[in-house]
Write an enzyme that holds these catalytic residues in place. Structure first.
Site, PDB file in Angstrom:
ATOM      1  N   ASN A  10      38.410  55.321  33.298  1.00  0.00           N
ATOM      2  CA  ASN A  10      38.286  56.145  34.505  1.00  0.00           C
ATOM      3  C   ASN A  10      39.601  56.884  34.708  1.00  0.00           C
ATOM      4  OD1 ASN A  10      38.003  57.190  37.047  1.00  0.00           O
ATOM      5  ND2 ASN A  10      37.793  55.233  38.102  1.00  0.00           N
ATOM      6  N   LYS A  12      40.309  59.046  36.864  1.00  0.00           N
ATOM      7  CA  LYS A  12      40.541  59.343  38.288  1.00  0.00           C
ATOM      8  C   LYS A  12      41.007  60.795  38.451  1.00  0.00           C
ATOM      9  CE  LYS A  12      41.216  54.487  39.121  1.00  0.00           C
ATOM     10  NZ  LYS A  12      41.788  53.412  39.891  1.00  0.00           N
ATOM     11  N   HIS A  95      32.609  53.519  43.434  1.00  0.00           N
ATOM     12  CA  HIS A  95      33.979  53.065  43.167  1.00  0.00           C
ATOM     13  C   HIS A  95      34.677  52.708  44.486  1.00  0.00           C
ATOM     14  CE1 HIS A  95      38.153  52.976  41.940  1.00  0.00           C
ATOM     15  NE2 HIS A  95      37.694  52.718  40.734  1.00  0.00           N
ATOM     16  N   GLU A  97      37.553  53.241  45.540  1.00  0.00           N
ATOM     17  CA  GLU A  97      38.346  54.315  46.156  1.00  0.00           C
ATOM     18  C   GLU A  97      37.450  55.252  46.962  1.00  0.00           C
ATOM     19  OE1 GLU A  97      40.339  55.414  42.556  1.00  0.00           O
ATOM     20  OE2 GLU A  97      41.449  53.521  42.668  1.00  0.00           O
ATOM     21  N   GLU A 167      34.807  44.981  40.271  1.00  0.00           N
ATOM     22  CA  GLU A 167      36.197  45.407  40.442  1.00  0.00           C
ATOM     23  C   GLU A 167      36.726  44.880  41.777  1.00  0.00           C
ATOM     24  OE1 GLU A 167      37.115  49.095  37.944  1.00  0.00           O
ATOM     25  OE2 GLU A 167      36.306  49.825  39.811  1.00  0.00           O
ATOM     26  N   GLY A 173      44.651  48.943  40.437  1.00  0.00           N
ATOM     27  CA  GLY A 173      45.906  49.701  40.503  1.00  0.00           C
ATOM     28  C   GLY A 173      47.074  48.898  41.053  1.00  0.00           C
ATOM     29  N   SER A 213      43.241  46.494  36.931  1.00  0.00           N
ATOM     30  CA  SER A 213      44.467  46.220  36.177  1.00  0.00           C
ATOM     31  C   SER A 213      44.211  45.618  34.794  1.00  0.00           C
ATOM     32  CB  SER A 213      45.416  45.341  36.993  1.00  0.00           C
ATOM     33  OG  SER A 213      45.783  45.998  38.194  1.00  0.00           O
TER      34      SER A 213
HETATM   35  P1  PGA Z   1      43.091  50.161  37.271  1.00  0.00           P
HETATM   36  O1  PGA Z   1      41.784  50.865  37.887  1.00  0.00           O
HETATM   37  O2  PGA Z   1      42.724  49.748  35.867  1.00  0.00           O
HETATM   38  O3  PGA Z   1      44.171  51.197  37.319  1.00  0.00           O
HETATM   39  O4  PGA Z   1      43.382  48.962  38.129  1.00  0.00           O
HETATM   40  C1  PGA Z   1      40.502  50.380  37.616  1.00  0.00           C
HETATM   41  C2  PGA Z   1      39.476  51.222  38.311  1.00  0.00           C
HETATM   42  O5  PGA Z   1      39.746  51.705  39.417  1.00  0.00           O
HETATM   43  O6  PGA Z   1      38.369  51.452  37.790  1.00  0.00           O
END
Ligand code: PGA
Length: 251
Positions: A10, A12, A95, A97, A167, A173, A213
């Site tokens: 992803n 982003k 997601h 976010e 997740e 993140g 992560s």
């Molecule tokens: P990250 O993000 O690997 O940077 O923690 C994962 C995601 O948001 O899908």
């Protein structure tokens, strides 16, 4: 039959046309093992470009979102048909976010899942609890609600078009990964829900990725858990070396 591992990156709101193209090319060149299914999710403006770069490779293209209508007066939105049209095979929905940063609700995500499936896009549906919810021991309840609402009205035929990405919000993140045991526990719970809602065979066929992560150092151990079928990778998908090392960890 063993489930095929699935690793998706992803991107982003990162990359440019030039850096996205270079990243896609390097990923495509490195993905030669067909034991693992691989996809990348570039930002909207680069989807067509990246789909072109990846044509004929083993790497699929995913969008990061969609709007649940075929067309219409929805300024600034993008329809599932448009995503299909520019070469997307998958779409990431729900997601964290978008849920937590932009206020997206389960019912709206349900409409998006429906629109995606109807348009021929396969869905990567993200679910996960916040730290506060985990500390209150509400993880299972939250996951159940997110799945129940987002997938209401779908029968077992969906299982071949769907990937669930577990997740935990506190792991995205943050550099703080769920331990393999913590992740496996929730993955087994999700598979159990599929068993109850559908049947044993559908539950056994469901792909459940872990996200939060994931990096080269922890990917292999996470993905060796019995119910962890791959990874949804954010930060570590922006460099070909780290993303390809994660893909290698899935094989
Ligand atoms: P990250 O993000 O690997 O940077 O923690 C994962 C995601 O948001 O899908």
């Amino acid at each position: 039959m063993a489930r095929q591992k699935f690793v998706a990156g992803n991107w982003k709101m990162f990359t440019s046309a030039a850096s996205g193209r270079a990243l896609a090319r390097a990923v495509a060149a490195g993905v030669t093992d067909d034991r693992v299914r691989v996809a990348v999710a570039p930002p909207y403006p680069y989807l067509a470009l990246i789909a072109e770069c990846l044509a004929g490779s083993r790497v699929g293209v995913a969008a990061q979102n969609l709007y649940p209508a075929h067309e219409g007066a929805f300024t600034g939105e993008v329809s599932p048909e448009m995503l299909k049209d520019v070469g997307c095979k998958y779409v990431i929905l729900g997601h964290s976010e978008r849920r937590h940063g932009l206020g997206e609700r389960n019912e709206f995500i349900n409409l998006k899942v429906r629109a995606a499936i109807d348009a021929g896009l396969d869905v990567i549906l993200c679910v996960g609890e916040t730290l506060e919810e985990r500390e209150k021991d509400h993880t299972q309840q939250i996951i159940w609600r997110q799945l129940y609402d987002a997938l209401a009205g779908f029968d077992r035929a969906l299982v071949h078009r769907l990937t669930i990405a577990y997740e935990p919000v506190w792991a995205i993140g943050t550099g703080r990964t769920a331990t393999p045991d913590q992740a496996q526990e929730v993955h087994a719970y999700i598979r159990g829900l599929a068993r109850k809602a559908w049947d044993e065979q559908s539950a056994a066929a469901l792909t459940i990725q872990y996200g939060g992560s994931v990096k080269a150092e922890n990917a292999r151990e996470l993905m060796s858990q019995p119910d962890i079928d791959g990874a949804l990778v954010g930060g570590a998908s922006l460099k070909p070396e780290s993303f390809l090392a994660i893909v290698a960890g899935a094989a």
